[in-house]
Every structure is written in C-alpha cells, then in structure tokens.
Design an enzyme around this catalytic site. Structure first.
Site, short mmCIF file in Angstrom:
data_model
loop_
_atom_site.label_atom_id
_atom_site.label_comp_id
_atom_site.label_asym_id
_atom_site.label_seq_id
_atom_site.Cartn_x
_atom_site.Cartn_y
_atom_site.Cartn_z
N GLU A 139 1.01 19.70 -88.86
CA GLU A 139 1.36 19.25 -90.21
C GLU A 139 0.92 20.28 -91.22
O GLU A 139 -0.10 20.94 -91.07
CB GLU A 139 0.75 17.92 -90.62
CG GLU A 139 -0.11 17.26 -89.67
CD GLU A 139 -0.64 15.93 -90.18
OE1 GLU A 139 -0.61 15.65 -91.39
OE2 GLU A 139 -1.10 15.18 -89.33
N GLU A 151 -10.19 23.07 -86.86
CA GLU A 151 -11.37 23.72 -87.42
C GLU A 151 -11.11 25.24 -87.38
O GLU A 151 -11.15 25.84 -86.30
CB GLU A 151 -12.60 23.32 -86.60
CG GLU A 151 -13.87 24.10 -86.86
CD GLU A 151 -14.24 24.25 -88.34
OE1 GLU A 151 -14.31 23.25 -89.07
OE2 GLU A 151 -14.44 25.40 -88.77
N CYS A 192 -5.43 14.53 -94.01
CA CYS A 192 -5.55 15.25 -92.74
C CYS A 192 -5.21 14.46 -91.49
O CYS A 192 -5.89 13.50 -91.17
CB CYS A 192 -6.99 15.73 -92.57
SG CYS A 192 -7.62 16.43 -94.05
#
Ligand code: SAH
Length: 332
Positions: free
Chosen positions: A89, A152, A324
């Site tokens: 995304e 991350e 997120c």
C-alpha cells in the site's frame, strides 16, 4: 526474474551494457527516473537493437493498481498495488505546497507493534529499491516522500539506502534528501549505521511512550532496545548529521496521554535537536482509542512549555483505510 533495472545506478547500468558508449546508461537512467518510462520501446533516442537487448534482459518494475480509494474531503488517495506479486500500500497526500507519498518498505512487518495493522498478517518479504521507486513513480510527480507505510525501513537497510541514492540522483528524480523522511520503531544498531551515511534525510522515531514499561507493553522492540539506549543513539545521530529528529507519538486514551506522561517525555528529550509529532492513534482491530482533542492540547502545551517543539499532526484520509496496513490487511 530479470534484473530490476530501476534498482541500478547509472554506472551500474553502464557495466551491464559494456559495448555501448557511456552516455547511453545516463540516457536510460533519465528515461526511467525522470520521464518515468514504462517500457524500453518508448526510449526512442536509443538504437533499436539496444532497446531490444534491454527488453530481453531487464524488467521495469511497476506498481500494478488493484484498488484505489480517494477521500472526498481532502483528496488523499490510498493505493493497494501489487509489486512483483506482493501486495503493497501507498498513500498520496495532497498539500498546497506539493504532494507527498507514503510508501511501504516490506510486505508485512516483523515488528509486531500492538496498535499497528501492518504486521497483522505476518511478514512476507522485503521490497527492493525498485519496488520502493515503483510506488513513488505511480504517484509522480511528488515533492516529499515518507517511508511510513507497511514495514520497517531500517530492517531492510540496504534497499532503503539504495532507494535514497537513486531517488536523490541528480540525473533522475532528483528529490532532495531534505524532502525524505525515514521512520523507524527504533532499531538502535541501524541508527548508528545510518548516522555514518550522513544523509540529509529526516529520521523519525516512533516513540509513542515516555517510559520503558509503557513502551514495552505496546512495542516488542522496546524489550531489545530500552529507551536509554534508543535516546543515546538518537543523540549520536543528531550530533553526526546535524539534522533535527522527529519523534512520533500516537496519543492513546488512558495509556500515554496524561500530564505526567508529557512531563516525563519532556525530560527524556531535553536538549536533543528534535521535534515531536503528536497524532491521535488510529483505530485498528486492537483496542486502542484516540485521546480526546482537549487532552491532546494539554499534552502538547506541557511539551511546549518545556521548550520541546511540538505539533499536533493533522490526520488525513480518516474516512478511507489510510492507517498503516489497514487496506492491505483486508486482502493479505
Ligand atoms: N516501521 C516504521 C515505519 C512504519 S509505521 C516505524 O515504526 O516507524 C509509520 C508510523 O505510523 C509509525 O510511527 C507507527 O508507529 C505509526 N502507526 C502505526 N499504527 C498506527 C495507528 N494505529 N495509529 C497511529 N499511528 C500508527
């Protein structure tokens, strides 16, 4: 899979086509990164045989849009795409001063923060620098880039560095490092490695708590790197790079939002070149509620009184699944 040509710097492209004159590699790099060419056949200033050779040996990574959600209020657009088969995304935010894109660095995430939807379906794989770029180019032109989507970025360190090298390249998109933000949950050894690179980027630390006890209850990484170690790394980073750090702090009702928490946070950050971004936590499947606006303002004022530059971030795209990992987790 064929080599992802978007991941290569001009000199690396040149090495792959050794019989060609040197300027060819720069022409190809410009087509890819400045003109966002989607095929080699478009590159009409290259000889036909070279275009065919490139087509046979390289692959131009593209974000294949599966779903697009546009928030009517502010035009924030969330893309669910596939990148070489993996779901990703990215979010395009429209501001008066230019567009920003938020991209994903991994399919899924290993970090396991309790409030975050990114890791809900586990970790699939790292994205390549080419896959970072494909997300940006899908939203081109953009002024700012934030690595704050799924994943991350410092757990995918080499690709993150390569991406920054490529996107800031003067012959390519030429985006200034100052317009790039890398956000981390706080991987201490990588913060030291990043400091050595002396980049002009902004490093954002997802802090979210003023004590180890609270931080450990929501972020597993806090058990590996306690606040003391994290803040020491941050101070080192700020000294090495002379860049102001950003601390992300998701205000969560009854968890981290009291005046005492604000005072403890102010003490923690005293004397550090930094800025605090407060954001009301976004609801996910986990049971966290956002701090009421007034409580958030009190919190911000305490930080400001203690000379910590602070803003309450405007949250865009609230009515679409723009927090997120929210969109992706409906699919993956
Ligand atoms: N792994 C990196 C980057 C991805 S997350 C990091 O941890 O920084 C991007 C930011 O969104 C982080 O600050 C993260 O803590 C925050 N975030 C995740 N879920 C959120 C939620 N439900 N509400 C508010 N912020 C959230």
């Amino acid at each position: 899979m064929q080599t992802e040509i978007l991941s290569l710097l001009p000199q690396e492209i040149a090495e792959k086509i050794p019989t060609q004159p040197k300027y060819r590699a720069e022409q190809i790099f410009e087509w890819l990164h400045k003109k966002n060419a989607q095929s080699f056949s478009e590159m009409l200033n290259l000889p036909k045989e070279l275009r065919e050779e490139l087509d046979a040996n390289f692959h131009i990574t593209m974000a294949n849009v599966i779903e697009k959600q546009v928030a009517e209020s502010d035009g924030t657009t969330k893309f669910l795409t596939t990148l070489n088969g993996a779901y990703a995304e990215s979010v395009l935010m429209r501001y008066k001063h230019g567009n920003s894109v938020c991209i994903s660095t991994q399919a899924g995430c290993k970090m396991g923060c309790k409030f975050c939807a990114s890791g809900e379906s586990g970790f699939q794989r790292d994205f390549s620098a080419a896959e970072y770029l494909a997300q940006v180019y899908n939203c081109a032109p953009v002024k700012n880039i934030v690595l704050m989507g799924c994943g991350e970025p410092l757990d995918n360190f080499d690709e993150t560095i390569r991406f920054i090298e490529l996107i800031t390249h003067p012959k390519g998109a030429n985006i200034s490092g100052r317009n790039i933000t890398v956000s981390t949950c706080g991987l201490v050894p990588q913060i030291y490695s990043l400091a050595e690179k002396r980049l002009q980027i902004t490093l954002a630390i997802s802090l979210h708590a003023p004590t180890d006890e609270i931080r450990q209850s929501i972020m597993p990484i806090a058990k590996t790197y306690p606040l003391q170690e994290l803040l020491t790394a941050c101070r080192h980073y700020a000294e090495k790079t002379r860049r102001r750090l950003t601390f992300e702090y998701a205000l969560t009702k009854d968890l981290n939002d009291s005046p005492t928490h604000a005072k403890t946070l102010a003490k923690l950050l005293q004397g550090l070149l930094c800025h605090v971004n407060l954001i009301p936590i976004n609801k996910t499947s986990a049971n966290f509620s956002p701090t009421p606006h007034r409580t958030g303002e009190t919190f911000a004022n305490i930080l400001l009184e203690n000379k910590i530059p602070t803003t309450i971030r405007r949250s865009l795209g609230g009515e679409i699944d723009a927090a997120c990992g929210q969109l992706r987790s409906k699919y993956a």
